[in-house]
Design an enzyme around this catalytic site. Structure first.
Site, PDB file in Angstrom:
ATOM      1  N   GLY A 229      16.147  26.731  33.478  1.00 25.41           N
ATOM      2  CA  GLY A 229      16.049  26.881  31.694  1.00 25.41           C
ATOM      3  C   GLY A 229      16.264  28.602  31.566  1.00 25.41           C
ATOM      4  O   GLY A 229      17.189  28.967  30.897  1.00 25.41           O
ATOM      5  N   GLY A 457      12.754  23.454  37.741  1.00 24.30           N
ATOM      6  CA  GLY A 457      13.128  23.770  39.061  1.00 24.30           C
ATOM      7  C   GLY A 457      12.345  24.819  39.933  1.00 24.30           C
ATOM      8  O   GLY A 457      12.584  25.230  40.888  1.00 24.30           O
ATOM      9  N   ALA A 500       2.318  27.320  35.762  1.00 29.46           N
ATOM     10  CA  ALA A 500       1.313  27.241  36.792  1.00 29.46           C
ATOM     11  C   ALA A 500       0.077  27.795  36.679  1.00 29.46           C
ATOM     12  O   ALA A 500      -0.941  26.974  36.812  1.00 29.46           O
ATOM     13  CB  ALA A 500       1.898  28.033  37.996  1.00 29.46           C
ATOM     14  N   GLY A 696       1.132  34.275  36.611  1.00 31.31           N
ATOM     15  CA  GLY A 696       2.436  33.902  36.387  1.00 31.31           C
ATOM     16  C   GLY A 696       3.572  34.529  37.447  1.00 31.31           C
ATOM     17  O   GLY A 696       3.422  35.579  37.785  1.00 31.31           O
ATOM     18  N   GLU A 699       9.077  35.413  36.022  1.00 32.38           N
ATOM     19  CA  GLU A 699       9.773  36.263  35.366  1.00 32.38           C
ATOM     20  C   GLU A 699       9.826  37.703  36.092  1.00 32.38           C
ATOM     21  O   GLU A 699      10.710  38.405  35.893  1.00 32.38           O
ATOM     22  CB  GLU A 699       9.564  36.401  34.017  1.00 32.38           C
TER      23      GLU A 699
HETATM   24 MO1  MOS Z   1      11.117  32.317  29.841  1.00 32.39          MO
HETATM   25  S1  MOS Z   1      12.545  33.568  29.268  1.00 32.39           S
HETATM   26  O1  MOS Z   1       9.642  32.431  28.839  1.00 32.39           O
HETATM   27  O2  MOS Z   1      11.637  30.682  29.974  1.00 32.39           O
END
Ligand code: MOS
Length: 733
Positions: A229, A457, A500, A696, A699
């Site tokens: 995504g 994923g 998560a 998290g 990212e």
């Molecule tokens: Mo992310 S850019 O918050 O899917």
């Protein structure tokens, strides 16, 4: 607080991916792969002009073409109630080239595409705004978000011993998950069902309910697997609504799969940025001023800001600060979230500027960051819930061998390669949303976990199976997890690295409640060896229920859960729970941290850059699963290579289309582009943030990575490239 013995932690970290078998055997079904009876195929027709109006669409020939069921255009589309910022044929205005202007539905995809070619479309074209650089004078503040200021920037700047004042630019990027966006939609009366590839089934459900003015309960969304995504599937774009609209018009199920070029425009991009950064420091390296002003493009549809300057407000301490965002409206598709929106681009500018400052100060780049270490959140002075960035610099620096770096540029040569070393800080916010989950202990002894989230994923299935296994002290193989179905308890979207941290605690809470119910059942059952025992004294392990205080688990003090359930009607024991956010959450800031070190080799003749090594250490709280978690970080770093060296959506400033809307010319890193990657996590739990101690992880990996590579390229060559991506031509000059 979950107090897990180290041994048990290790064991579950070795755990396999829950969905690995289904994926490698092809049993895992993605949105477009579900067999739906009588399904027809939709093809989206896109505008050929960047600005103007569709005057007419002559569909006479197309309608007669082989296999065509229906053609929906702005001139016959049903009126929808409430729209997001998407183009779903509600008017004939064209705001960008590539905008959906019709949908053709036919028996097969080739027939739909062939019929689309027969449409005769006439436009009234208007002057388009496409040239970002030429239109910088049009820059205006965005409708939301923007600026911040601390201290007295002018006075601080005046005291500076050293100043950096530079502009950094990053290009438009487009998401390219392996699985393109896809929707299958069908109606049964006023009930709408869809398979949709998404990062948020609840968001899709809401958007469709609103658009078609039907109750949310009348929309059923399923998405058991999402093939990547990265942010583009966090928004409900036109194709999802158009598939439902076309299904109504064609009176049959419609499958709509975006073709790869359609990924460039109609489903969001990471906007370009032009970041002006001014850093002023005292001779000892203390930052007096950080000024970060970023301009990005926005669409004519809606304002979307790539908030590059936001992280600058909290990453380092400084006497004064000034940040701003401006947007230049262009006739392009909308911007949207792309992995670490804001931080990924903003860290490019800020972390290179710091490298430039370190050089001017004759200081080590790590030392400069330590001198300006933010002990508290500089914005309101709140404490961090947990911050161990110092250890990240130390650990990654040690593994990398940073102490051997030669500060002077162009000094390190191996054959025809110039070798360089650079570093940067990584950072990303930690958030969580309330989430519900159901946990069921089945009569056969297995445990069922159901939650209305989705796995793009990243490993959501795996960590939820782990959470339930941990709660019951059973083998994760005894847990069945169901995700991606709006009939399951509600959960937030999979974005912002929150999944998560949100769904893990929900499953853990539901499991704890189910276990308590099971204990109560045993305590109240006259035939149970645990009859009359206080429920709190009862434990479960390996499919048995027993007295916590008993030394052994002999037959007098324990029994199999299957036996207990068999005696009590043979029905499951079930509990649903919603994870509570911590009560004192406003009294601290939760954020994740990391340090990235890069080694590059630049060919002295061709100027080709090879990233030989990336070494990074992250402070992301508890690492829930070594395999899936580390994989997220590695993936982010690989994207950092793409950001530094390859990726750029090139806009044709005459026609407004992305020139390189394909994988051959839009370059993402392949295995051959990736050298050695060494990722470690401190694995220090952040229990103030949530009961798992886990922040998290999706990212942060991309942040800082491109800057570390750029800084290494400078160290190798002495050429400071501030315009991304750093292609060989920019190193030749
Ligand atoms: Mo992310 S850019 O918050 O899917």
């Amino acid at each position: 607080m979950i107090d897990t013995p180290l041994e048990q932690q290790k064991e579950r970290q070795l755990g396999h991916r829950y969905d690995a078998f289904a994926k490698v055997t092809g049993r895992a079904k993605y949105a477009a792969e579900f067999p739906v009876k009588n399904v027809a195929y939709g093809h989206i027709v896109q505008a050929d002009i960047p600005a103007g109006t569709v005057v007419s669409i002559d569909d006479a020939a197309a309608s007669r073409a082989s296999g065509v069921h229906s053609i929906v255009t702005p001139f016959n589309a049903p009126k929808l109630a409430e729209l997001g910022n998407v183009n779903v044929l509600q008017n004939a205005t064209v705001l960008y080239s590539g905008q959906p202007i019709a949908v053709v539905v036919a028996r097969s995809l080739p027939e739909a595409q062939a019929a689309a070619a027969l449409l005769r479309i006439t436009y009234k074209e208007e002057a388009a705004k496409l040239d970002f650089k030429g239109l910088l004078n049009d820059a205006r503040p965005p409708k939301r978000g923007g600026a911040s200021r601390r201290g007295d920037p002018e006075a601080s700047a005046a005291k500076a011993a050293v100043t950096i004042d530079e502009t950094y630019t990053t290009p438009i990027q487009n998401h390219n998950p392996m699985e393109p966006h896809a929707t299958i939609a069908w109606w049964e009366g006023d009930r709408l069902s869809v398979y949709d590839s998404t990062q948020g089934i609840s968001g899709v459900q809401q958007a469709l309910a609103r658009a078609f003015s039907i109750p949310q309960a009348s929309v059923h969304v399923e998405c058991p697997y999402t093939g990547g995504g990265f942010g583009c599937k966090g928004y409900v774009w036109s194709h999802t609504i158009l598939a439902a609209m076309a299904a109504k018009a064609a009176e049959r199920p419609v499958k709509l799969v975006l073709e790869r070029p359609q990924m460039f425009g109609p489903v969001g991009s990471r906007p370009n940025t032009r970041q002006h950064i001014k850093l002023a420091a005292a001779a000892d390296g203390k930052l007096l001023l950080q000024q970060h002003d970023s301009v990005c493009y926005t669409s004519m549809i809606s304002d979307w800001v790539e908030s590059a300057a936001n992280q600058t407000t909290l990453l380092y301490d400084s006497e004064s600060l000034s940040t701003s965002h401006l947007v230049v409206p262009l006739n392009l598709g909308m911007g949207t979230w792309m992995r670490a929106p804001g931080e990924a681009t903003g860290s490019v500018g800020l972390e290179i500027a710091l490298d430039e400052l370190a050089e001017k100060l004759n200081m080590d780049p790590v030392e400069l960051r330590l001198v300006n270490y933010a002990e508290k959140d500089p914005r309101q002075g709140k404490p961090w819930s947990s911050k161990h960035l110092r250890e990240c610099y130390a650990q990654a620096g040690e593994r990398f061998g940073w102490s051997k770096r030669v500060a002077r540029t162009g000094q390190h040569r191996e054959g025809n390669s110039l070798i360089g070393h650079g570093m940067a800080t990584a950072n990303y916010g930690a958030g969580r949303s309330p989430s519900s989950a159901v946990v069921r202990i089945l009569p056969n002894g297995r445990v069922f976990v159901g939650i209305g989230t989705q796995d793009l994923g990243t490993g959501t299935y795996t960590i939820l199976a782990q959470a339930a296994a941990l709660a019951f002290s059973i083998d994760p193989a005894m847990v069945d997890v169901k995700l991606g179905d709006t009939s399951l308890p509600h959960s937030g979207g999979s974005g912002g690295s929150t999944t998560a941290a949100s769904v893990g605690p929900a499953v853990y809470d539901a499991a704890a409640q189910a276990r308590l119910k099971l204990a109560q059942l045993a305590a109240g059952d006259a035939q149970s060896p645990l009859h009359g025992v206080a429920a709190e004294e009862i434990e479960t392990k390996d499919g048995r229920i027993f007295l916590k205080t008993a030394s052994g688990t002999g037959p007098d003090k324990s029994e199999a859960i299957t036996a207990l359930l068999a005696r009590n009607g043979g029905t499951p024991v079930e509990a649903t729970a919603t994870s509570e956010l911590v009560k004192d959450r406003d009294s601290f800031t939760s954020h994740s941290w990391g340090a990235v070190f890069a080694e590059v080799a630049v060919d002295a003749d061709t100027h080709m850059v090879r990233v030989r090594r990336l070494v990074a250490t992250y402070d992301i709280g508890t690492l829930l699963n070594d395999k899936t978690g580390t994989n997220q970080l590695v993936g982010g770093l690989v994207w950092g290579i793409g950001m530094a060296l390859h990726e750029e959506s090139v806009i044709d400033t005459k026609y407004g289309r992305t020139v390189n809307e394909n994988f051959a010319e839009y370059h993402v890193p392949v295995n051959a582009d990736v050298g050695e990657i060494d990722v470690t996590c401190l694995n220090i739990p952040d229990f103030r943030f949530n009961p798992l101690g886990a922040r998290g992880i999706g990212e942060i990996g991309i942040t800082g990575a491109a800057a570390a590579i750029a800084n290494a390229i400078y160290n190798a060559t002495g050429k400071r490239v501030r315009d991304f991506p750093i292609t060989p031509d920019k190193l030749m000059a």
